[in-house]
Design a protein around this motif. Structure first.
Motif, PDB file in Angstrom:
ATOM      1  N   LEU A 174       0.896  -1.470   0.172  1.00  9.78           N
ATOM      2  CA  LEU A 174       0.102  -0.090  -0.103  1.00  9.78           C
ATOM      3  C   LEU A 174       0.742   1.171   0.012  1.00  9.78           C
ATOM      4  O   LEU A 174       0.632   2.192  -0.847  1.00  9.78           O
ATOM      5  N   PHE A 175       2.017   1.109   0.654  1.00  8.57           N
ATOM      6  CA  PHE A 175       2.678   2.219   0.731  1.00  8.57           C
ATOM      7  C   PHE A 175       3.450   2.516  -0.646  1.00  8.57           C
ATOM      8  O   PHE A 175       3.686   3.731  -0.971  1.00  8.57           O
ATOM      9  N   LEU A 176       3.744   1.639  -1.153  1.00 10.69           N
ATOM     10  CA  LEU A 176       4.339   1.849  -2.481  1.00 10.69           C
ATOM     11  C   LEU A 176       3.660   2.098  -3.778  1.00 10.69           C
ATOM     12  O   LEU A 176       4.079   2.610  -4.565  1.00 10.69           O
ATOM     13  N   THR A 177       2.509   1.885  -3.474  1.00 11.44           N
ATOM     14  CA  THR A 177       1.368   2.066  -4.675  1.00 11.44           C
ATOM     15  C   THR A 177       0.490   3.114  -4.304  1.00 11.44           C
ATOM     16  O   THR A 177      -0.190   3.760  -5.084  1.00 11.44           O
ATOM     17  N   VAL A 178       0.470   4.017  -3.015  1.00  9.82           N
ATOM     18  CA  VAL A 178      -0.247   4.958  -2.981  1.00  9.82           C
ATOM     19  C   VAL A 178      -0.055   6.041  -3.890  1.00  9.82           C
ATOM     20  O   VAL A 178       1.335   6.334  -4.298  1.00  9.82           O
ATOM     21  N   ASP A 179      -0.813   6.799  -4.476  1.00 10.75           N
ATOM     22  CA  ASP A 179      -0.799   7.975  -5.662  1.00 10.75           C
ATOM     23  C   ASP A 179      -0.117   7.265  -6.938  1.00 10.75           C
ATOM     24  O   ASP A 179       0.374   8.160  -7.503  1.00 10.75           O
ATOM     25  N   GLN A 180      -0.095   6.106  -6.791  1.00 15.76           N
ATOM     26  CA  GLN A 180       0.615   5.639  -8.171  1.00 15.76           C
ATOM     27  C   GLN A 180      -0.733   4.999  -9.004  1.00 15.76           C
ATOM     28  O   GLN A 180      -0.660   3.786  -9.088  1.00 15.76           O
ATOM     29  N   LYS A 181      -1.177   5.919  -9.874  1.00 15.22           N
ATOM     30  CA  LYS A 181      -2.193   5.417 -10.577  1.00 15.22           C
ATOM     31  C   LYS A 181      -2.060   4.456 -11.510  1.00 15.22           C
ATOM     32  O   LYS A 181      -2.655   3.414 -11.809  1.00 15.22           O
ATOM     33  N   LYS A 182      -0.772   4.558 -12.274  1.00 11.04           N
ATOM     34  CA  LYS A 182      -0.503   3.441 -13.162  1.00 11.04           C
ATOM     35  C   LYS A 182      -0.326   2.105 -12.547  1.00 11.04           C
ATOM     36  O   LYS A 182      -0.861   1.158 -12.935  1.00 11.04           O
ATOM     37  N   ARG A 183       0.305   2.036 -11.491  1.00 13.89           N
ATOM     38  CA  ARG A 183       0.345   0.744 -10.614  1.00 13.89           C
ATOM     39  C   ARG A 183      -0.994   0.319 -10.265  1.00 13.89           C
ATOM     40  O   ARG A 183      -1.210  -0.967 -10.319  1.00 13.89           O
ATOM     41  N   TYR A 184      -1.846   1.077  -9.757  1.00 20.06           N
ATOM     42  CA  TYR A 184      -3.239   0.885  -9.345  1.00 20.06           C
ATOM     43  C   TYR A 184      -3.867   0.152 -10.734  1.00 20.06           C
ATOM     44  O   TYR A 184      -4.359  -0.995 -10.363  1.00 20.06           O
ATOM     45  N   GLU A 185      -3.800   0.733 -11.703  1.00 24.70           N
ATOM     46  CA  GLU A 185      -4.234   0.211 -13.071  1.00 24.70           C
ATOM     47  C   GLU A 185      -3.961  -1.089 -13.579  1.00 24.70           C
ATOM     48  O   GLU A 185      -4.544  -1.947 -13.820  1.00 24.70           O
ATOM     49  N   GLN A 186      -2.619  -1.239 -13.127  1.00 24.51           N
ATOM     50  CA  GLN A 186      -1.704  -2.472 -13.529  1.00 24.51           C
ATOM     51  C   GLN A 186      -2.458  -3.610 -12.680  1.00 24.51           C
ATOM     52  O   GLN A 186      -2.821  -4.641 -13.037  1.00 24.51           O
ATOM     53  N   THR A 187      -2.368  -3.286 -11.341  1.00 25.21           N
ATOM     54  CA  THR A 187      -2.861  -4.443 -10.256  1.00 25.21           C
ATOM     55  C   THR A 187      -4.294  -4.691 -10.524  1.00 25.21           C
ATOM     56  O   THR A 187      -4.907  -5.825 -10.620  1.00 25.21           O
ATOM     57  N   ARG A 188      -5.144  -3.340 -11.108  1.00 23.19           N
ATOM     58  CA  ARG A 188      -6.499  -3.937 -11.338  1.00 23.19           C
ATOM     59  C   ARG A 188      -6.640  -4.628 -12.462  1.00 23.19           C
ATOM     60  O   ARG A 188      -7.631  -5.854 -12.634  1.00 23.19           O
ATOM     61  N   GLU A 189      -5.922  -4.382 -13.549  1.00 25.07           N
ATOM     62  CA  GLU A 189      -5.952  -5.448 -14.773  1.00 25.07           C
ATOM     63  C   GLU A 189      -5.603  -6.675 -14.323  1.00 25.07           C
ATOM     64  O   GLU A 189      -6.073  -7.679 -14.684  1.00 25.07           O
ATOM     65  N   TYR A 190      -4.387  -6.930 -13.496  1.00 26.59           N
ATOM     66  CA  TYR A 190      -4.050  -8.380 -13.379  1.00 26.59           C
ATOM     67  C   TYR A 190      -5.147  -8.939 -12.365  1.00 26.59           C
ATOM     68  O   TYR A 190      -5.360 -10.173 -12.753  1.00 26.59           O
ATOM     69  N   GLU A 191      -5.760  -8.367 -11.529  1.00 22.28           N
ATOM     70  CA  GLU A 191      -6.757  -8.938 -10.850  1.00 22.28           C
ATOM     71  C   GLU A 191      -7.993  -9.412 -11.546  1.00 22.28           C
ATOM     72  O   GLU A 191      -8.677 -10.346 -11.288  1.00 22.28           O
ATOM     73  N   SER A 192      -8.518  -8.744 -12.578  1.00 20.17           N
ATOM     74  CA  SER A 192      -9.437  -8.902 -13.542  1.00 20.17           C
ATOM     75  C   SER A 192      -9.077 -10.061 -14.298  1.00 20.17           C
ATOM     76  O   SER A 192      -9.766 -10.747 -14.904  1.00 20.17           O
ATOM     77  N   ILE A 252      -7.211 -12.732 -13.561  1.00 15.28           N
ATOM     78  CA  ILE A 252      -7.133 -13.979 -12.854  1.00 15.28           C
ATOM     79  C   ILE A 252      -8.402 -14.317 -12.133  1.00 15.28           C
ATOM     80  O   ILE A 252      -8.809 -15.142 -11.582  1.00 15.28           O
ATOM     81  N   ALA A 253      -9.412 -13.263 -12.355  1.00 11.32           N
ATOM     82  CA  ALA A 253     -10.735 -13.538 -11.592  1.00 11.32           C
ATOM     83  C   ALA A 253     -11.381 -14.363 -12.303  1.00 11.32           C
ATOM     84  O   ALA A 253     -11.695 -14.378 -13.352  1.00 11.32           O
ATOM     85  N   ASP A 254     -11.718 -15.831 -11.494  1.00 12.58           N
ATOM     86  CA  ASP A 254     -12.787 -16.711 -11.973  1.00 12.58           C
ATOM     87  C   ASP A 254     -14.203 -16.257 -12.339  1.00 12.58           C
ATOM     88  O   ASP A 254     -14.866 -16.984 -13.240  1.00 12.58           O
ATOM     89  N   GLU A 255     -14.548 -15.502 -11.590  1.00 14.33           N
ATOM     90  CA  GLU A 255     -16.065 -15.599 -11.589  1.00 14.33           C
ATOM     91  C   GLU A 255     -16.377 -14.350 -12.351  1.00 14.33           C
ATOM     92  O   GLU A 255     -17.659 -13.913 -12.571  1.00 14.33           O
ATOM     93  N   LYS A 256     -15.680 -13.452 -12.628  1.00 12.90           N
ATOM     94  CA  LYS A 256     -16.112 -12.220 -13.600  1.00 12.90           C
ATOM     95  C   LYS A 256     -16.286 -12.436 -15.010  1.00 12.90           C
ATOM     96  O   LYS A 256     -15.316 -13.176 -15.569  1.00 12.90           O
ATOM     97  N   VAL A 257     -17.052 -11.916 -15.724  1.00 15.32           N
ATOM     98  CA  VAL A 257     -17.122 -12.102 -17.139  1.00 15.32           C
ATOM     99  C   VAL A 257     -16.328 -10.800 -17.951  1.00 15.32           C
ATOM    100  O   VAL A 257     -16.318  -9.795 -17.556  1.00 15.32           O
TER     101      VAL A 257
END
Length: 121
Positions: free
Chosen positions: A96-114, A116-121
């Motif tokens: 959380l400390f390393l990604t705070v105010d890091q919009k690009k990292r937040y978007e990359q994490t969100r993309e990754y989670e999307s 690997i998510a099994d239940e999302k379409v």
């Protein structure tokens, strides 16, 4: 990078270089395997961070930065037990400390989670 297999973790440590960071987690701070990876990382010029219960342990003394946790399960159980809760809490805080105010990292994490998510379409 992270791995759950010892040999994979060792291979990752062999590929480290200056500017990389190894995070070594050991409840006692005396794991030979983890200490070996810290030694390799330091030889390669990487920064080593240790998360242990004991700053005077082998790992606690050999890392560049030590974060001390407090795991007390042994007080309440007869058998040997290791809880990863305190170490994982520290990892979550570091993330959380390393990604705070890091919009690009937040978007990359969100993309990754999307991805690997099994239940999302």
């Amino acid at each position: 990078m992270a791995g759950t297999i010892w040999e994979t973790q060792l291979a990752f440590s062999l590929s480290l270089k200056k500017g990389d960071v190894l995070i070594a987690i050991s409840n006692s701070g005396e794991s030979r395997r983890v200490a070996k990876m810290v030694k390799i990382a330091k030889e390669k010029g990487a920064t080593a961070i240790g998360i242990t219960n004991n700053p005077k342990s082998t790992i606690g003394q050999s890392v560049d930065y030590h974060i001390q946790t407090a795991t007390r399960e042994k007080l309440f159980m007869n058998e040997i037990c290791f809880s990863r809760v305190s170490a994982m809490t520290v990892m979550e805080i570091l993330f959380l400390f390393l990604t705070v105010d890091q919009k690009k990292r937040y978007e990359q994490t969100r993309e990754y989670e999307s991805l690997i998510a099994d239940e999302k379409v």
